[in-house]
Design a protein around this motif. Structure first.
Motif, PDB file in Angstrom:
ATOM      1  N   MET A 196      -8.949 103.205   3.442  1.00 49.09           N
ATOM      2  CA  MET A 196      -8.820 104.510   2.784  1.00 49.09           C
ATOM      3  C   MET A 196     -10.180 105.192   2.728  1.00 49.09           C
ATOM      4  SD  MET A 196      -7.665 105.478  -1.117  1.00 49.09           S
ATOM      5  CE  MET A 196      -5.869 105.551  -0.920  1.00 49.09           C
ATOM      6  N   PHE A 197     -10.227 106.416   3.197  1.00 47.37           N
ATOM      7  CA  PHE A 197     -11.410 107.257   3.124  1.00 47.37           C
ATOM      8  C   PHE A 197     -11.174 108.165   1.916  1.00 47.37           C
ATOM      9  CE2 PHE A 197     -15.327 108.462   4.546  1.00 47.37           C
ATOM     10  CZ  PHE A 197     -15.487 109.101   5.751  1.00 47.37           C
ATOM     11  N   ILE A 198     -12.200 108.373   1.078  1.00 49.93           N
ATOM     12  CA  ILE A 198     -12.044 109.277  -0.070  1.00 49.93           C
ATOM     13  C   ILE A 198     -13.191 110.282  -0.085  1.00 49.93           C
ATOM     14  CG2 ILE A 198     -11.871 109.486  -2.577  1.00 49.93           C
ATOM     15  CD1 ILE A 198     -10.961 106.580  -2.719  1.00 49.93           C
ATOM     16  N   HIS A 199     -12.842 111.574   0.046  1.00 51.57           N
ATOM     17  CA  HIS A 199     -13.826 112.649  -0.091  1.00 51.57           C
ATOM     18  C   HIS A 199     -13.599 113.316  -1.439  1.00 51.57           C
ATOM     19  CE1 HIS A 199     -14.642 112.167   4.186  1.00 51.57           C
ATOM     20  NE2 HIS A 199     -15.607 113.052   4.077  1.00 51.57           N
ATOM     21  N   TRP A 200     -14.536 113.075  -2.346  1.00 50.85           N
ATOM     22  CA  TRP A 200     -14.348 113.550  -3.719  1.00 50.85           C
ATOM     23  C   TRP A 200     -15.698 113.960  -4.260  1.00 50.85           C
ATOM     24  CZ3 TRP A 200     -14.107 110.601  -8.869  1.00 50.85           C
ATOM     25  CH2 TRP A 200     -13.520 111.395  -9.855  1.00 50.85           C
ATOM     26  N   GLU A 234     -15.129 120.224   1.468  1.00 46.79           N
ATOM     27  CA  GLU A 234     -16.450 119.728   1.098  1.00 46.79           C
ATOM     28  C   GLU A 234     -17.600 120.540   1.695  1.00 46.79           C
ATOM     29  OE1 GLU A 234     -14.371 118.494   3.269  1.00 46.79           O
ATOM     30  OE2 GLU A 234     -15.571 118.109   5.043  1.00 46.79           O
ATOM     31  N   TRP A 235     -17.354 121.498   2.533  1.00 45.01           N
ATOM     32  CA  TRP A 235     -18.419 122.330   3.104  1.00 45.01           C
ATOM     33  C   TRP A 235     -18.536 123.680   2.403  1.00 45.01           C
ATOM     34  CZ3 TRP A 235     -21.751 122.273   7.634  1.00 45.01           C
ATOM     35  CH2 TRP A 235     -21.913 120.988   8.176  1.00 45.01           C
ATOM     36  N   VAL A 236     -17.841 123.854   1.274  1.00 42.75           N
ATOM     37  CA  VAL A 236     -17.786 125.173   0.637  1.00 42.75           C
ATOM     38  C   VAL A 236     -19.184 125.686   0.262  1.00 42.75           C
ATOM     39  CG1 VAL A 236     -17.387 124.187  -1.662  1.00 42.75           C
ATOM     40  CG2 VAL A 236     -16.616 126.531  -1.151  1.00 42.75           C
ATOM     41  N   PHE A 287     -22.516 106.228   7.214  1.00 42.84           N
ATOM     42  CA  PHE A 287     -23.458 107.347   7.281  1.00 42.84           C
ATOM     43  C   PHE A 287     -22.834 108.486   8.078  1.00 42.84           C
ATOM     44  CE2 PHE A 287     -26.921 105.485   5.121  1.00 42.84           C
ATOM     45  CZ  PHE A 287     -26.912 104.121   5.400  1.00 42.84           C
ATOM     46  N   ASP A 288     -23.469 109.682   7.990  1.00 42.85           N
ATOM     47  CA  ASP A 288     -22.798 110.827   8.587  1.00 42.85           C
ATOM     48  C   ASP A 288     -23.788 111.888   9.010  1.00 42.85           C
ATOM     49  OD1 ASP A 288     -20.376 113.266   7.488  1.00 42.85           O
ATOM     50  OD2 ASP A 288     -20.735 112.321   9.413  1.00 42.85           O
ATOM     51  N   THR A 289     -23.513 112.552  10.124  1.00 42.17           N
ATOM     52  CA  THR A 289     -24.266 113.741  10.604  1.00 42.17           C
ATOM     53  C   THR A 289     -25.766 113.503  10.455  1.00 42.17           C
ATOM     54  OG1 THR A 289     -23.667 114.665   8.428  1.00 42.17           O
ATOM     55  CG2 THR A 289     -22.588 115.582  10.344  1.00 42.17           C
ATOM     56  N   LYS A 303     -15.583 107.349  15.618  1.00 37.96           N
ATOM     57  CA  LYS A 303     -15.301 108.414  16.585  1.00 37.96           C
ATOM     58  C   LYS A 303     -15.418 109.755  15.872  1.00 37.96           C
ATOM     59  CE  LYS A 303     -14.355 107.763  20.208  1.00 37.96           C
ATOM     60  NZ  LYS A 303     -15.308 107.568  21.346  1.00 37.96           N
ATOM     61  N   GLY A 304     -15.290 110.845  16.627  1.00 39.10           N
ATOM     62  CA  GLY A 304     -15.290 112.165  16.003  1.00 39.10           C
ATOM     63  C   GLY A 304     -14.104 112.280  15.067  1.00 39.10           C
ATOM     64  N   ASP A 305     -14.149 113.258  14.182  1.00 41.42           N
ATOM     65  CA  ASP A 305     -13.064 113.404  13.208  1.00 41.42           C
ATOM     66  C   ASP A 305     -11.723 113.462  13.917  1.00 41.42           C
ATOM     67  OD1 ASP A 305     -14.681 115.372  10.650  1.00 41.42           O
ATOM     68  OD2 ASP A 305     -15.208 113.545  11.721  1.00 41.42           O
ATOM     69  N   ASN A 306     -10.814 112.633  13.485  1.00 44.52           N
ATOM     70  CA  ASN A 306      -9.457 112.616  14.040  1.00 44.52           C
ATOM     71  C   ASN A 306      -9.446 112.301  15.536  1.00 44.52           C
ATOM     72  OD1 ASN A 306      -7.578 113.429  11.807  1.00 44.52           O
ATOM     73  ND2 ASN A 306      -9.035 115.101  11.682  1.00 44.52           N
ATOM     74  N   SER A 351      -8.002 118.574   6.220  1.00 47.55           N
ATOM     75  CA  SER A 351      -9.254 118.719   5.446  1.00 47.55           C
ATOM     76  C   SER A 351      -9.684 117.375   4.885  1.00 47.55           C
ATOM     77  CB  SER A 351      -9.032 119.684   4.273  1.00 47.55           C
ATOM     78  OG  SER A 351      -8.411 120.872   4.727  1.00 47.55           O
ATOM     79  N   TRP A 352     -10.965 117.233   4.665  1.00 49.78           N
ATOM     80  CA  TRP A 352     -11.469 115.990   4.055  1.00 49.78           C
ATOM     81  C   TRP A 352     -11.498 116.139   2.536  1.00 49.78           C
ATOM     82  CZ3 TRP A 352     -11.504 112.127   7.352  1.00 49.78           C
ATOM     83  CH2 TRP A 352     -11.735 112.382   8.703  1.00 49.78           C
ATOM     84  N   GLY A 353     -12.266 117.107   2.051  1.00 52.98           N
ATOM     85  CA  GLY A 353     -12.302 117.366   0.605  1.00 52.98           C
ATOM     86  C   GLY A 353     -11.042 118.125   0.201  1.00 52.98           C
ATOM     87  N   TRP A 383     -19.924 113.583  23.520  1.00 55.92           N
ATOM     88  CA  TRP A 383     -18.601 113.365  24.123  1.00 55.92           C
ATOM     89  C   TRP A 383     -17.527 113.886  23.167  1.00 55.92           C
ATOM     90  CZ3 TRP A 383     -16.691 111.276  28.627  1.00 55.92           C
ATOM     91  CH2 TRP A 383     -15.370 110.829  28.607  1.00 55.92           C
ATOM     92  N   GLN A 384     -17.736 113.641  21.871  1.00 58.85           N
ATOM     93  CA  GLN A 384     -16.661 113.923  20.916  1.00 58.85           C
ATOM     94  C   GLN A 384     -16.541 115.410  20.638  1.00 58.85           C
ATOM     95  OE1 GLN A 384     -18.350 111.518  17.970  1.00 58.85           O
ATOM     96  NE2 GLN A 384     -17.362 109.648  18.660  1.00 58.85           N
ATOM     97  N   ALA A 385     -17.621 116.164  20.836  1.00 54.56           N
ATOM     98  CA  ALA A 385     -17.572 117.557  20.363  1.00 54.56           C
ATOM     99  C   ALA A 385     -17.313 118.529  21.505  1.00 54.56           C
ATOM    100  CB  ALA A 385     -18.897 117.898  19.691  1.00 54.56           C
TER     101      ALA A 385
HETATM  102  C1  JFZ Z   1     -18.677 115.016   8.990  1.00 58.83           C
HETATM  103  C2  JFZ Z   1     -18.854 115.800   7.675  1.00 58.83           C
HETATM  104  O1  JFZ Z   1     -19.609 116.947   7.935  1.00 58.83           O
HETATM  105  C3  JFZ Z   1     -17.497 116.181   7.110  1.00 58.83           C
HETATM  106  O2  JFZ Z   1     -17.663 116.897   5.909  1.00 58.83           O
HETATM  107  C4  JFZ Z   1     -16.703 114.903   6.834  1.00 58.83           C
HETATM  108  O3  JFZ Z   1     -17.372 114.115   5.862  1.00 58.83           O
HETATM  109  C5  JFZ Z   1     -16.555 114.142   8.177  1.00 58.83           C
HETATM  110  C6  JFZ Z   1     -15.854 112.808   7.963  1.00 58.83           C
HETATM  111  O4  JFZ Z   1     -17.851 113.862   8.764  1.00 58.83           O
HETATM  112  O5  JFZ Z   1     -18.107 115.870   9.975  1.00 58.83           O
HETATM  113  C7  JFZ Z   1     -18.195 115.495  11.317  1.00 58.83           C
HETATM  114  C8  JFZ Z   1     -19.200 114.683  11.781  1.00 58.83           C
HETATM  115  C9  JFZ Z   1     -19.220 114.310  13.142  1.00 58.83           C
HETATM  116  C10 JFZ Z   1     -18.226 114.793  14.006  1.00 58.83           C
HETATM  117  C11 JFZ Z   1     -17.228 115.629  13.512  1.00 58.83           C
HETATM  118  C12 JFZ Z   1     -17.233 115.996  12.165  1.00 58.83           C
HETATM  119  N1  JFZ Z   1     -18.250 114.460  15.414  1.00 58.83           N
HETATM  120  O6  JFZ Z   1     -19.117 113.625  15.805  1.00 58.83           O
HETATM  121  O7  JFZ Z   1     -17.369 114.940  16.173  1.00 58.83           O
END
Ligand code: JFZ
Length: 566
Positions: free
Chosen positions: A25-29, A39-41, A188-190, A231-234, A255-257, A551-553
């Protein structure tokens, strides 16, 4: 000790729980939940830090109940929880002594939800993990990312990265690893712009504080650092795209948040199919919930998770602790997972065959076949044959008229000595011949690249040549496919400038923000059963780049060529 010094066995042992768990389970809160716009508001609305701090002073999620959240994850069949300890807005969702912008010191809530979650997870045997935005921080005056910074309050030239990095970032990571018990992983992220040296410093600190704690690829400089790839989101990879462990982070809606507007919810059917599809490719699914400003997981999320959990209650043996399908392509009717001598065929109900399921390429003897739902009782008739002239292994399993399960029904096979398959690109009965790009031999030319496969056709006939692409929302198709694509096979050529002929609405491996697009390139005739070569010439047949994110974007991702018998 950094990753380069440890042995493969040490890493394998550390990964074991995660590889067996399959589903988390992922939780964005956070404070952003108050606005219900994701969450980017703060970034999209350029909310000044002073305004955002006032918002934090209103954040009082009195309905938060850690035991209820952990019980929800457990009922869903999830084995670990990854919660945002600090997202890009810089607000720590725990009592941080490193920075006063946190839920205890800067909001009226006054409690430490991560401490409460840590205890609830310990009691229920769920692994607690933390998401941490280590580079982006729109609250701190000195955080610097290569793209997404708070330039509405601060000036880039006046930022001093290390005063953020060595104080807040490293200080909070240390707190999370020393004050909340054993942590399953740090997500970790971004990390855009983080140097390899600083990435290594973080990894070393984590290995020193909690050697068993896993680290995801977005720590930066993957695959030099990190235990597995997010991987990239979804994003669900093609067969063979990943040689290391990986996961798909997936939203339940888009949406995440927490988002009041986003009511585009994936159905329980889609979620179960995607879960088994991801596991059959060797990955984990990290499925997200975005709790409200009052601390409640949205009802629509809970509903779906409970349906997924009920299915896993009956069929989890075909998911947890299994390994990937040995077939190097997706199967139209479902997915395959393997555990020792057991093979699980996850048949999607809307593909439940009238009489029998055909699965070609199985080389060894099936001792027994039965419906998992019936336990060992059902005993399904299995016919296996081998055709020497085409080196083709055929198998037919007679099924009852109706599937026994909701959404996905599992046929269990006991296979003598464990499953061995023809790993070539063979023709499956109800199926197209699918050739994933990452499993081709790619030669790069001046602009045009060429991908090459060999495949085995069992039944001759006329085949439509279809290009499968994932198109990102907002991408301009003609900008990518501004050239003629050529396919050659069986002495014939099909060529055209690909169009968006069909948009697949319920793709098993494609999610928002991408859509699956099929383009017909033309037709070829296969006169005789046998082995053929196919080459595809297009600019988009690029070898997988080193950095995972590139690759993912991509705006249009060429995934595969399909030969569909007409
Ligand atoms: C990041 C965050 O900016 C977003 O708010 C959320 O937490 C998500 C799970 O992670 O968004 C991304 C980061 C990387 C990619 C896509 C969305 N990517 O590598 O394609």
């Amino acid at each position: 000790m950094t990753d380069s010094l440890e042995t493969a066995l040490e890493r394998k042992n550390r990964m074991q729980w995660w590889k067996e768990a399959k589903f988390g389970m992922f939780i964005h809160w956070g404070v952003y939940s108050l606005l219900g716009q994701g969450e980017w508001v703060m970034y999209f609305s350029k909310i000044p830090v002073k305004e955002y701090e006032k918002l934090a002073a209103e954040f009082n999620p009195e309905q938060f109940d850690a035991k209820a959240w952990v019980a929800c994850a457990k009922r869903a069949g999830m084995k670990y929880i990854v919660i945002t300890a600090k997202h890009h807005d810089g607000f720590a969702m725990y009592h941080s002594r490193t920075d006063p912008f946190n839920i205890v010191d800067a909001s009226p809530f006054g409690r430490d939800p991560l401490k409460e979650l840590s205890e609830a997870c310990r009691v229920e045997g769920i692994r607690l993990c933390f998401y941490y935005s280590h580079v982006i921080d729109w609250h701190d005056p000195h955080a610097i990312h290569d793209t997404y910074n708070n330039l509405w309050d601060y000036e880039l030239e006046k930022k001093a990265f290390f005063s953020y990095w060595n104080h807040k970032a490293k200080g909070q990571i240390r707190e999370l690893l020393t004050e909340y018990g054993p942590i399953g992983l740090l997500w970790f992220d971004t990390s855009g712009g983080l140097s390899k040296k600083e990435s290594e410093a973080i990894v070393s600190m984590i290995r020193e504080l909690q050697p068993e704690c896993l680290i995801n690829s977005r720590v930066s400089h993957w695959p030099d650092f990190g235990d597995y790839q997010s991987k990239g989101d979804n994003e669900i990879p093609m067969h063979g795209e990943e040689t290391r462990e990986w996961e798909t982070p997936m939203t339940l809606n888009q949406s995440w948040g927490y988002s009041t507007k986003d009511q585009v919810w994936k159905s329980a059917d889609a979620l179960i199919r995607k879960l088994v599809h991801i596991v059959s490719k060797g990955g984990n699914l990290l499925l997200n919930v975005g709790p409200t400003e009052t601390g409640v997981i949205p009802a629509k999320s809970v509903e779906r998770l409970e349906e997924v959990g009920a299915w896993l209650e009956r069929n989890g043996g075909a998911v947890y602790g299994t390994s990937a399908s040995p077939f190097p392509y997706e199967l139209e009717w479902g997915a395959v997972t393997v555990k020792g001598e057991m093979v699980y065929l996850h048949v999607f109900n809307h593909y439940w065959p009238a009489e029998e399921l055909v699965l070609n390429g199985v080389k060894n003897k099936v001792k027994k076949a039965y419906l998992l739902a019936d336990g060992n009782a059902s005993g399904l008739p299995v016919e296996q044959s081998y055709h020497l002239e085409t080196d083709h292994y055929a198998m037919r399993i007679r099924l009852p008229e109706l599937p026994p399960e909701d959404y996905v029904s599992v046929v269990a096979l006991e296979v003598e000595g464990g499953l061995e398959v023809d790993r070539g690109f063979i023709q499956q009965a109800q199926d197209a011949i699918k050739l994933d790009l990452v499993l081709s031999e790619i030669t790069t030319g001046s602009g045009m690249n060429e991908a090459r496969w060999t495949f085995k056709a069992a039944s001759p006939g006329v085949f439509e040549v279809v290009l499968v692409n994932f198109k990102k929302s907002g991408a301009v198709w003609e900008k990518e496919y501004d050239h003629e694509v050529t396919v050659r096979a069986a002495g014939q050529t099909a060529a055209c400038v690909p169009k968006e002929d069909v948009v697949v609405s319920d793709s098993i491996s494609c999610q928002h923000p991408y859509t699956e697009v099929h383009s017909s390139i033309g037709r070829i005739v296969i006169e005789q059963p046998g082995t053929y070569a196919l080459t595809l010439s297009t600019k988009l047949a690029k070898p997988k780049p080193n950095g995972p994110e590139i690759w993912q974007a991509a705006s249009v991702k060429l995934r595969s060529v399909r030969l569909v018998q007409v």
